[in-house]
Design an enzyme around this catalytic site. Structure first.
Site, PDB file in Angstrom:
ATOM      1  N   ILE A  14      65.112  50.315  63.706  1.00  0.00           N
ATOM      2  CA  ILE A  14      64.600  51.058  62.904  1.00  0.00           C
ATOM      3  C   ILE A  14      63.181  50.636  62.620  1.00  0.00           C
ATOM      4  CG2 ILE A  14      65.354  49.801  60.587  1.00  0.00           C
ATOM      5  CD1 ILE A  14      64.822  53.606  60.698  1.00  0.00           C
ATOM      6  N   SER A  36      62.470  37.468  63.679  1.00  0.00           N
ATOM      7  CA  SER A  36      63.376  38.157  64.881  1.00  0.00           C
ATOM      8  C   SER A  36      64.349  37.140  65.324  1.00  0.00           C
ATOM      9  CB  SER A  36      62.819  38.915  65.976  1.00  0.00           C
ATOM     10  OG  SER A  36      63.661  39.104  66.979  1.00  0.00           O
ATOM     11  N   ARG A  38      65.954  37.317  67.720  1.00  0.00           N
ATOM     12  CA  ARG A  38      66.098  37.586  69.249  1.00  0.00           C
ATOM     13  C   ARG A  38      64.393  37.174  69.799  1.00  0.00           C
ATOM     14  NH1 ARG A  38      67.558  43.388  70.177  1.00  0.00           N
ATOM     15  NH2 ARG A  38      66.864  43.602  68.352  1.00  0.00           N
ATOM     16  N   LYS A  91      67.681  50.980  53.550  1.00  0.00           N
ATOM     17  CA  LYS A  91      68.837  51.393  53.296  1.00  0.00           C
ATOM     18  C   LYS A  91      69.844  51.071  54.183  1.00  0.00           C
ATOM     19  CE  LYS A  91      70.552  54.749  54.734  1.00  0.00           C
ATOM     20  NZ  LYS A  91      71.233  55.283  56.065  1.00  0.00           N
ATOM     21  N   ASP A 169      77.860  55.953  55.852  1.00  0.00           N
ATOM     22  CA  ASP A 169      76.569  55.349  56.353  1.00  0.00           C
ATOM     23  C   ASP A 169      75.494  56.411  56.619  1.00  0.00           C
ATOM     24  OD1 ASP A 169      74.923  52.992  56.792  1.00  0.00           O
ATOM     25  OD2 ASP A 169      74.872  54.212  58.699  1.00  0.00           O
TER      26      ASP A 169
END
Lengths: 312, 312
Positions: A14, A36, A38, A91, A169
């Site tokens: 996202i 991050s 990663r 969200k 979800d």
């Protein structure tokens, strides 16, 4: 005015699809860094492994946008508020109501700006529908939110873990539109959640809502994760004036009495960042807990049905 | 000062066992009427079939105490607030979080006093424990709440209906003590709910809590409805100072390091009505949503286990 420097925490799908390009194109914001696990940087800007490292290295940074999955969100937002940052969050906000209410109270205590986003609310077709219902009232609402879990979450077993919400979800996007457009409060009257026998979150949910209204409008929703014909993200409303409204495509198309009156592309995240800039300007928080509360009420009140096993 | 006239709405077991005798003995309150669908009067005072009839017949009455089951509570509290009454309400407050938050907002909007009671909180042993933990901190908490559904709800099939909460109905008393005594906020980390294969509410619940505390205290609870040896309503705490505290009997007995330091009878409802008188005096509301939120989070986050069928 100089653009406000902001860091994005959590560089998943996202953030890459929406937050980073929208910030790049924004007149209000300028990306300062990413966090991050990663090590994913953006435009060669600094990247940190943890929020704590970011706050230590860039103490003057005042804003963060938190795009992680909800499980870690409560801890990350708490840390950000404690570090004196204003915060925007993805969200669903948190995995529990207690955590969200704690964040609201904590932001108020520290006098920080907290903005809980609900992207589906930011569509002109949704605003138009809200305006119509405020004027004409509501006789009935039927929400159909159907998609394929195999298409949208291929092989992602975590969507079936406890706390993953399952088909709720995507369904919470519908609830975020529903609670925005309704001219009166709505509550869960009853619900039926079907759980695959070998999974821990629901694959199909049917909800009946109630309201305190004298004329007792008929309000219901159905969420399903086995729809292979394409996405059906539709909210159908009969207004008090007898008009039939269809909000389709997740809030991007509005039809009134079979006539298409509004259709537009995706401006959701740009509108959200505009709104965040306004909140910062006015030093105001905006946390709409209604969608998560309703979803939580579905789990609390709902009857459980054991359905067939689900395999990818 | 003259005693305040109050009506009791809902003349079931809890009203007859507690509210009516406590009001009869109170220096602050005087019973004015009852509302009972079965027409149950008290001391020959007026009885009405509905709240609306009460409000029409006694418009000067300013106070009501609502003792119905939670399903109808949202509607009754809304009606009472709209009629300009100050309101005291039994536990659990409502069947959903959305309804409770709506009542909080509505009371604030109308500037009325709303008092949500949690009777188990009103015990001197609970207050003493809270004071100790505020000073010494917490290393661990273990809650054991076990009783016999056959003894406490003989043949009452409604406790197994969706929205009935199951073993969480007594369990929420433990949560109301837990959230009161803890010196920091607590959240549901994970939970396991065992549902009888032929029933819709859990018979056994195990919960792990988390906190934002650096030292990560170990916090857990177990609720069970098949305990036939007698009630076990115990909260065991190891304090930061290494003391071992046991709150037993639902909050009526306090043992520290195996020494009984406090034991008392039931003064819960008398203390609640005293508190309500103080709230009215100061024109203040008191709605503690934390226990219902935590319970709701258990249903939202919890893993479901299909257990053996339950028959009376």
């Amino acid at each position: 005015m100089a653009r406000r420097r902001i860091a994005v925490i959590g560089v998943g799908k996202i953030a890459q699809d929406q937050h980073l390009p929208v910030i790049d194109a924004s007149d209000d914001f300028e990306l300062a860094a990413t966090v991050s696990t990663r090590g994913l940087s953006h435009n060669g800007l600094p990247v940190f492994r943890t929020p704590a490292e970011l706050y230590a290295a860039m103490p003057e940074l005042a804003l963060v946008s938190i795009c992680t999955p909800p499980g870690i969100r409560h801890q990350y937002v708490r840390e950000a508020l404690d570090a004196g940052k204003d915060v925007m969050m993805e969200k669903p906000p948190t995995t529990t109501i207690s955590e969200l209410d704690d964040l609201i109270a904590h932001a108020r205590r520290l006098d920080r700006v907290l903005y809980q986003t609900w992207h589906s609310q930011w569509n002109p077709a949704v605003d138009r529908t809200k305006a119509i219902l405020a004027q004409d009232g509501v006789r009935s609402v039927r929400i159909d939110w159907r998609e394929s879990v195999r298409k949208w979450h291929p092989g992602q077993d975590w969507v079936w873990e406890p706390g993953g919400f399952g088909v709720c979800d995507p369904g919470i996007n519908a609830l975020s539109i529903f609670t925005k457009i309704m001219p009166f409060p709505v509550f869960v009257e009853s619900a039926r959640l079907t759980f695959p026998a070998n999974r821990q979150t629901p694959i199909d949910v049917e909800i009946a809502f109630k309201s305190g209204q004298m004329h007792q409008p008929k309000l219901s929703a159905g969420f399903n994760w086995l729809e292979e014909s394409g996405e059906i993200w539709t909210i159908g409303v009969e207004t008090g004036a007898g008009d039939v409204i269809k909000l389709e495509g997740g809030g991007r198309s509005l039809t009134i009495n079979d006539e298409l009156v509004l259709q537009h592309g995706d401006g959701e995240y740009a509108a959200m960042y505009d709104h965040f800039a306004g909140l910062l300007e006015r030093h105001e928080s905006d946390v709409d807990a209604a969608p998560l509360r309703l979803m939580s009420d579905v789990f609390l009140m709902g009857a459980r049905v054991n359905g067939p096993e689900f395999e990818w």
